[in-house]
Design an enzyme around this catalytic site. Structure first.
Site, PDB file in Angstrom:
ATOM      1  N   ARG A 213      -2.256  -6.736  13.930  1.00 34.14           N
ATOM      2  CA  ARG A 213      -1.133  -5.987  14.494  1.00 34.14           C
ATOM      3  C   ARG A 213      -0.312  -7.040  15.226  1.00 34.14           C
ATOM      4  NH1 ARG A 213      -2.452  -3.416  10.986  1.00 34.14           N
ATOM      5  NH2 ARG A 213      -3.147  -1.269  10.894  1.00 34.14           N
TER       6      ARG A 213
ATOM      7  N   ASP B 107       0.812  -1.224   0.000  1.00 35.91           N
ATOM      8  CA  ASP B 107       0.000   0.000   0.000  1.00 35.91           C
ATOM      9  C   ASP B 107       0.843   1.270   0.000  1.00 35.91           C
ATOM     10  OD1 ASP B 107      -2.452  -1.309   0.019  1.00 35.91           O
ATOM     11  OD2 ASP B 107      -2.610  -1.346   2.205  1.00 35.91           O
TER      12      ASP B 107
ATOM     13  N   ASP C 214      -6.796  -7.120  -4.490  1.00 34.92           N
ATOM     14  CA  ASP C 214      -7.836  -6.689  -3.537  1.00 34.92           C
ATOM     15  C   ASP C 214      -8.600  -5.509  -4.115  1.00 34.92           C
ATOM     16  OD1 ASP C 214      -9.271  -6.091  -1.221  1.00 34.92           O
ATOM     17  OD2 ASP C 214      -7.575  -5.123  -0.222  1.00 34.92           O
ATOM     18  N   LEU C 215      -9.543  -5.790  -5.012  1.00 35.21           N
ATOM     19  CA  LEU C 215     -10.301  -4.698  -5.652  1.00 35.21           C
ATOM     20  C   LEU C 215     -11.732  -4.616  -5.139  1.00 35.21           C
ATOM     21  CD1 LEU C 215      -9.085  -4.972  -9.377  1.00 35.21           C
ATOM     22  CD2 LEU C 215      -8.106  -3.659  -7.499  1.00 35.21           C
ATOM     23  N   LYS C 216     -12.176  -5.604  -4.386  1.00 38.01           N
ATOM     24  CA  LYS C 216     -13.502  -5.582  -3.735  1.00 38.01           C
ATOM     25  C   LYS C 216     -14.607  -5.179  -4.710  1.00 38.01           C
ATOM     26  CE  LYS C 216     -11.596  -4.222   0.780  1.00 38.01           C
ATOM     27  NZ  LYS C 216     -10.249  -3.756   0.393  1.00 38.01           N
ATOM     28  N   LEU C 217     -14.848  -6.025  -5.688  1.00 36.38           N
ATOM     29  CA  LEU C 217     -15.854  -5.690  -6.712  1.00 36.38           C
ATOM     30  C   LEU C 217     -17.254  -5.585  -6.117  1.00 36.38           C
ATOM     31  CD1 LEU C 217     -14.941  -8.049  -9.704  1.00 36.38           C
ATOM     32  CD2 LEU C 217     -13.917  -5.851  -9.069  1.00 36.38           C
TER      33      LEU C 217
ATOM     34  N   GLN D  54      -7.823   1.158  11.752  1.00 39.51           N
ATOM     35  CA  GLN D  54      -8.570  -0.092  11.902  1.00 39.51           C
ATOM     36  C   GLN D  54      -9.282  -0.099  13.258  1.00 39.51           C
ATOM     37  OE1 GLN D  54      -8.930  -2.048   9.491  1.00 39.51           O
ATOM     38  NE2 GLN D  54      -7.058  -2.574   8.409  1.00 39.51           N
TER      39      GLN D  54
ATOM     40  N   LYS E 123      -0.367  -8.477  -1.439  1.00 38.96           N
ATOM     41  CA  LYS E 123      -1.697  -7.931  -1.739  1.00 38.96           C
ATOM     42  C   LYS E 123      -1.546  -6.625  -2.517  1.00 38.96           C
ATOM     43  CE  LYS E 123      -4.537  -5.778   1.248  1.00 38.96           C
ATOM     44  NZ  LYS E 123      -5.176  -4.665   0.530  1.00 38.96           N
TER      45      LYS E 123
ATOM     46  N   ARG F 242       0.703  -1.811   7.275  1.00 40.98           N
ATOM     47  CA  ARG F 242       1.563  -0.821   7.931  1.00 40.98           C
ATOM     48  C   ARG F 242       2.566  -1.384   8.927  1.00 40.98           C
ATOM     49  NH1 ARG F 242      -3.599   3.017   8.333  1.00 40.98           N
ATOM     50  NH2 ARG F 242      -4.497   0.928   8.246  1.00 40.98           N
TER      51      ARG F 242
ATOM     52  N   THR G 227     -12.916  -4.293   8.158  1.00 40.22           N
ATOM     53  CA  THR G 227     -12.368  -4.290   9.521  1.00 40.22           C
ATOM     54  C   THR G 227     -12.240  -2.879  10.097  1.00 40.22           C
ATOM     55  OG1 THR G 227     -10.247  -4.542   8.414  1.00 40.22           O
ATOM     56  CG2 THR G 227     -11.110  -6.468   9.533  1.00 40.22           C
TER      57      THR G 227
ATOM     58  N   ASP H 128     -21.015  -4.567  -8.000  1.00 38.70           N
ATOM     59  CA  ASP H 128     -21.727  -4.015  -9.155  1.00 38.70           C
ATOM     60  C   ASP H 128     -22.878  -4.969  -9.479  1.00 38.70           C
ATOM     61  OD1 ASP H 128     -22.291  -2.602 -11.643  1.00 38.70           O
ATOM     62  OD2 ASP H 128     -20.225  -1.862 -11.522  1.00 38.70           O
ATOM     63  N   ILE H 129     -23.525  -4.773 -10.610  1.00 40.23           N
ATOM     64  CA  ILE H 129     -24.595  -5.695 -10.991  1.00 40.23           C
ATOM     65  C   ILE H 129     -23.973  -7.030 -11.427  1.00 40.23           C
ATOM     66  CG2 ILE H 129     -26.200  -3.844 -11.621  1.00 40.23           C
ATOM     67  CD1 ILE H 129     -25.517  -4.434 -14.584  1.00 40.23           C
ATOM     68  N   PRO H 130     -24.736  -8.135 -11.339  1.00 44.59           N
ATOM     69  CA  PRO H 130     -24.151  -9.460 -11.570  1.00 44.59           C
ATOM     70  C   PRO H 130     -23.351  -9.593 -12.871  1.00 44.59           C
ATOM     71  CG  PRO H 130     -26.347  -9.694 -10.662  1.00 44.59           C
ATOM     72  CD  PRO H 130     -26.148  -8.232 -10.909  1.00 44.59           C
TER      73      PRO H 130
ATOM     74  N   THR I  71     -21.868  -7.356 -14.755  1.00 42.51           N
ATOM     75  CA  THR I  71     -20.631  -6.558 -14.738  1.00 42.51           C
ATOM     76  C   THR I  71     -19.594  -7.222 -13.835  1.00 42.51           C
ATOM     77  OG1 THR I  71     -21.949  -4.584 -15.115  1.00 42.51           O
ATOM     78  CG2 THR I  71     -19.714  -4.237 -14.314  1.00 42.51           C
TER      79      THR I  71
HETATM   80  O1  C5P Z   1      -2.000  -1.323   7.091  1.00 37.30           O
HETATM   81  P1  C5P Z   1      -3.009  -2.384   7.444  1.00 37.30           P
HETATM   82  O2  C5P Z   1      -2.367  -3.631   8.022  1.00 37.30           O
HETATM   83  O3  C5P Z   1      -4.137  -1.870   8.283  1.00 37.30           O
HETATM   84  O4  C5P Z   1      -3.602  -2.806   6.021  1.00 37.30           O
HETATM   85  C1  C5P Z   1      -4.707  -3.652   5.865  1.00 37.30           C
HETATM   86  C2  C5P Z   1      -4.948  -3.847   4.413  1.00 37.30           C
HETATM   87  O5  C5P Z   1      -6.061  -4.730   4.276  1.00 37.30           O
HETATM   88  C3  C5P Z   1      -5.296  -2.585   3.628  1.00 37.30           C
HETATM   89  O6  C5P Z   1      -4.740  -2.728   2.339  1.00 37.30           O
HETATM   90  C4  C5P Z   1      -6.816  -2.609   3.553  1.00 37.30           C
HETATM   91  O7  C5P Z   1      -7.309  -2.008   2.370  1.00 37.30           O
HETATM   92  C5  C5P Z   1      -7.096  -4.102   3.524  1.00 37.30           C
HETATM   93  N1  C5P Z   1      -8.408  -4.521   4.014  1.00 37.30           N
HETATM   94  C6  C5P Z   1      -8.871  -4.215   5.269  1.00 37.30           C
HETATM   95  N2  C5P Z   1     -10.120  -4.648   5.681  1.00 37.30           N
HETATM   96  C7  C5P Z   1     -10.891  -5.371   4.859  1.00 37.30           C
HETATM   97  C8  C5P Z   1     -10.427  -5.691   3.574  1.00 37.30           C
HETATM   98  C9  C5P Z   1      -9.154  -5.262   3.188  1.00 37.30           C
HETATM   99  O8  C5P Z   1      -8.162  -3.583   6.041  1.00 37.30           O
HETATM  100  N3  C5P Z   1     -12.060  -5.819   5.281  1.00 37.30           N
END
Ligand code: C5P
Length: 230
Positions: free
Chosen positions: A178, A8, A59-62, A187, A30, A208, A118, A64-66, A68
């Site tokens: 963490r 990230d 990790d694009l978390k789609l 978070q 990721k 992070r 989260t 949309d409509i089915p 698409t």
């Molecule tokens: O920096 P950190 O450990 O908080 O990063 C968590 C990663 O997981 C980020 O890229 C965030 O977009 C992703 N993520 C998330 N919660 C979700 C899905 C993905 O934190 N439910």
């Protein structure tokens, strides 16, 4: 349990440098919205050049409509990534259509559904979904399981109950980790490695705490050692 490191960072070169530093390790990487929107397929091919054994979670978390979503999923599968995700709140019809579309593809990627982000507190989640996180996340997981998906993205605190409600082999991928009590940042529902192990998470996502560390490789090695201890 597998470790997935979130790339990230603000630039392509910083993400690739992080991957270079970690190239000896048996980890998943990721690639999220920020990197993929900015760098596109280039980041995927460059990562494979650094280490062709890196597994990639897009990790694009789609949502949309089915139709698409099915079209986009097919395009993602053709990128050669190993796993990607869609929102469970897109519904069973959309999720089933994604699964059906991928069934015609050789070695399709794993597909996970996002249950509850989260970053949500209980109050924020209730405001949108009108239910408690655990109850709704379990319902989303059941919907995903019944639609033929491989697993869900959830917080560690729902991982074990989701497996009980679906199947022990239904994958749980848990961000918000963490490992050694680092800052939770934005978070809300964070947990340590010990909790992730106890809750039977299959993949932990760490961003992070690794890339903001002075020694990302050392941090990754410590995490992997801890996971191997069981
Ligand atoms: O920096 P950190 O450990 O908080 O990063 C968590 C990663 O997981 C980020 O890229 C965030 O977009 C992703 N993520 C998330 N919660 C979700 C899905 C993905 O934190 N439910």
């Amino acid at each position: 349990m597998k470790l997935c490191v979130a790339l990230d960072l603000p630039t392509l070169e910083e993400n690739l440098n992080l991957a270079r530093a970690l190239k000896s390790e048996n980890i998943w990487l990721k690639v999220g919205l920020r990197s993929f929107i900015r760098d596109g397929e280039k980041i995927l091919s460059e990562l494979k050049q650094i280490n062709s054994n890196f597994k990639i979670f897009l990790d694009l978390k789609l949502y949309d409509i089915p139709n698409t979503m099915a079209d986009a999923s097919e395009s993602i599968a053709n990128l050669g990534v190993d796993m990607f995700n869609i929102h469970a709140s897109s519904g069973k019809r959309a999720m089933s259509m994604v699964v059906q579309r991928l069934s015609g593809i050789k070695n399709p990627p794993l597909v996970l559904a996002v249950s509850a982000l989260t970053s949500f507190s209980e109050a924020e989640f209730y405001d949108i979904y009108g239910e408690k996180i655990e109850k709704k996340a379990t319902k989303f997981a059941k919907d995903s399981y019944e639609s033929g998906l491989n697993g869900v993205v959830c917080s560690v605190f729902e991982s074990s109950s989701i497996k009980c409600a679906t199947d022990k082999n239904f994958i749980t991928l848990t961000p918000g980790i963490r490992p050694f009590g680092e800052d939770s940042n934005d978070q809300s529902r964070v947990a340590s490695l010990e909790v992730a192990k106890k809750e039977r998470s299959d993949f932990i996502v760490v961003g992070r705490p690794v890339y903001k560390s002075d020694d990302p490789l050392g941090k990754v090695k410590r995490i992997l050692e801890n996971l191997q201890k069981g």
